[in-house]
Design a protein around this motif. Structure first.
Motif, mmCIF file in Angstrom:
data_model
loop_
_atom_site.group_PDB
_atom_site.id
_atom_site.type_symbol
_atom_site.label_atom_id
_atom_site.label_comp_id
_atom_site.label_asym_id
_atom_site.label_seq_id
_atom_site.Cartn_x
_atom_site.Cartn_y
_atom_site.Cartn_z
ATOM 1 N N GLY A 4 0.804 -1.218 0.000
ATOM 2 C CA GLY A 4 0.000 0.000 0.000
ATOM 3 C C GLY A 4 0.830 1.258 0.000
ATOM 4 O O GLY A 4 0.292 2.360 -0.061
ATOM 5 N N HIS B 20 0.099 2.781 -3.405
ATOM 6 C CA HIS B 20 -1.257 2.610 -3.938
ATOM 7 C C HIS B 20 -1.730 3.950 -4.496
ATOM 8 O O HIS B 20 -1.689 4.964 -3.808
ATOM 9 C CB HIS B 20 -2.189 2.136 -2.817
ATOM 10 N N THR C 17 1.435 -4.391 -8.184
ATOM 11 C CA THR C 17 0.667 -4.994 -7.089
ATOM 12 C C THR C 17 -0.269 -3.982 -6.466
ATOM 13 O O THR C 17 -1.404 -4.297 -6.109
ATOM 14 C CB THR C 17 1.636 -5.520 -6.012
ATOM 15 N N GLU C 18 0.189 -2.773 -6.301
ATOM 16 C CA GLU C 18 -0.582 -1.812 -5.528
ATOM 17 C C GLU C 18 -1.433 -0.878 -6.389
ATOM 18 O O GLU C 18 -2.384 -0.292 -5.870
ATOM 19 C CB GLU C 18 0.373 -0.973 -4.664
ATOM 20 N N ARG C 19 -1.093 -0.755 -7.635
ATOM 21 C CA ARG C 19 -1.855 0.087 -8.580
ATOM 22 C C ARG C 19 -2.247 1.432 -7.929
ATOM 23 O O ARG C 19 -3.407 1.823 -7.949
ATOM 24 C CB ARG C 19 -3.112 -0.654 -9.057
#
Lengths: 139, 360
Positions: free
Chosen positions: B39, B42, B358-360
């Motif tokens: 995160g 993110h 992974t976190e986009r």
């Protein structure tokens, strides 16, 4: 690029998810994804859990309410804990029995359930209340 | 039982190529448990889809990650094409394949350099990245961009690689291959590298399947699964996945090394057989209400899954991107259990984490 993928959508009740996932595991399917979709104007969320075997994708789709409890499949597919924690933090769906439960702290977000417009509506409706549903602040 | 402590590893750490955070529960020098926490970067890109024209979103999808960017634009555009029932021209399929394999080559060579840097072999790291520059030169010649290719649109591609340019590209790739084979021998044969990689982070075949691992991490444990088996033009070219059976860090390194030479061969085969024709299919209207599209792409790190849902307007209801590293995190926590603290960087590196994805 075109491919030979075949995708099917199967609508189920949330209570059926764990049993269905167990069948997929026994048959050698691999787990692909858990995600939710919210629609403005509707108070239900669409939860989708996807499995794949070779070129075939099967998507289990179920309607859940914000805050509803669904049984986690991370005991069957450990990798699901990532997406179930993410779905909880972004949409507010609760997963019972998570292999690793971050209890809402998987993402450090400034808003609760930012991808769930129903959460925004709840906050607007209770603007006069002392508890801010969106920000988690208390007056 | 020894005293337990928790060591926070990342997201800022000199050996980490990506901002992943791990809480390492330690008993003396042994890792008892590794809890990932993401995160840090993110960006809410999936939520942004609801506010961007679906045609514009191809370029945002490409910027999910700075390494596997073209794959994301292929995945998103293809999911929307699937949703709208669009068949792209054959030439566009081949062009997407060529750029995708060039991306795989540069991504794997980048990773090899980071792996060398991780175990302190600085000169090998520099050689890898020097070689990668030549691959980026080829990408720039073909598309104008070294990393962000920006060639995809919904319906096909809008940039072409002229047939006259193909022999020059193949010549450059042959030259890169010669240099690459010399560098790869250092990874495969050097005793000091072997000592750091062999029998470290072993993931059995059954564990790799049970933990839903993807990409080279899965194939290094002996599972011949690759989304390209079901994709054109790979299926026509007789593609077979590269695998290894040992399941250790060395096997994951060997699989990626061999995938680079395989990608060079695939590009040559695609360049030799690319059909002439249009680059894109004209797009009409918006994604229909209630329509859904799915697609899978074999990124350098493994299978990426894309889901889009339309609502009759130019804005999509939902875009979902499930990237390979987010799946491989589970496998990583498994191989970290019981390892020495000194081996943690190698194991984290060998899953080739991409936290932007992974976190986009």
């Amino acid at each position: 690029m075109a491919n030979s993928f075949k995708s099917t959508i199967v609508t189920i009740a949330p209570a059926e998810l764990h049993d269905r996932a167990a069948v997929y595991k026994a048959q050698g399917w691999h787990y692909v994804n858990t995600s939710a979709t919210a629609s403005k104007g509707s108070d239900t969320l669409e939860l989708m859990v996807t499995f794949a075997k070779g070129a075939v994708l099967e998507n289990l789709v179920m309607q859940v309410l914000t805050g509803e409890h669904v049984t986690s499949i991370s005991d069957l597919f450990f990798a699901a804990f990532v997406f179930e924690n993410e779905t909880h933090d972004l949409f507010g769906i609760n997963f019972d029995g998570l292999a690793i439960d971050f209890k809402g702290t998987f993402y450090q977000l400034s808003l609760n359930q930012p991808m769930n417009p129903n959460a925004y509506q709840a906050a607007a409706g209770s603007a006069a209340s002392k508890t801010d549903a969106q920000t988690g602040k208390e007056a | 039982m020894g005293k337990r402590t928790i060591i926070p590893f990342g997201p800022q750490h000199p050996v980490l190529p990506e901002p992943v955070h791990l809480d390492l529960v330690m008993e003396d020098e042994k890792v008892v448990q590794a809890i990932p926490r993401i995160g840090y970067i993110h960006r809410g890109l999936e939520h942004l889809t609801e506010k961007k024209d679906f045609k514009q979103m191809v370029f945002v999808a490409e910027r999910i990650c700075g390494i596997c960017c073209f794959g994301h634009s292929v995945g998103y555009a293809s999911a929307v094409e699937n949703l709208m029932g669009i068949e792209i021209p054959p030439r566009a399929k081949y062009l997407r394949g060529i750029w995708q394999e060039l991306e795989r080559i540069h991504s794997h060579i980048l990773w090899l350099g980071l792996l060398a840097d991780g175990f302190g072999f600085e000169s090998l790291f520099m050689h890898c990245w020097r070689l990668r520059e030549r691959v980026l030169d080829v990408l720039e010649q073909t598309s104008g961009g070294r990393v962000i290719v920006s060639a995809n649109i919904v319906g096909g591609v809008f940039k072409d690689i002229p047939n006259e340019q193909m022999p020059g590209i193949i010549e450059q790739l042959d030259s890169i291959r010669e240099d690459y084979e010399a560098i790869s021998r250092a990874f495969l044969d050097d005793q000091s590298v072997n000592n750091r990689l062999r029998e470290v982070g072993v993931l059995s075949r059954q564990d790799a399947v049970d933990l839903s691992c993807l990409g080279p991490m899965l194939r290094a444990s002996g599972v011949a699964e690759d989304v390209r088996l079901y994709e054109e033009p790979y299926a026509t070219l007789g593609f077979t996945p590269i695998t290894s059976d040992e399941g250790d860090c060395y096997a994951r390194c060997k699989v990626r090394i061999n995938e680079v030479t395989q990608s060079i061969d695939l590009i040559k085969a695609m360049a030799d057989t690319i059909p002439d024709g249009e680059l894109s299919t004209p797009l009409k209207g918006n994604p229909p209400a209630g329509s859904q599209g799915f697609y899978r792409v074999e990124q350098p790190r493994g299978e990426s899954f894309y889901y889009v849902r339309g609502n009759g307007t130019k804005f999509l209801d939902r875009m979902r991107v499930r990237t390979p590293t987010s799946m491989n995190l589970a496998g990583m926590t498994k191989i970290l259990q019981g390892c020495d603290l000194a081996d943690v960087p190698m194991m984290v590196l060998t899953i080739d984490p991409c936290i932007s994805c992974t976190e986009r």
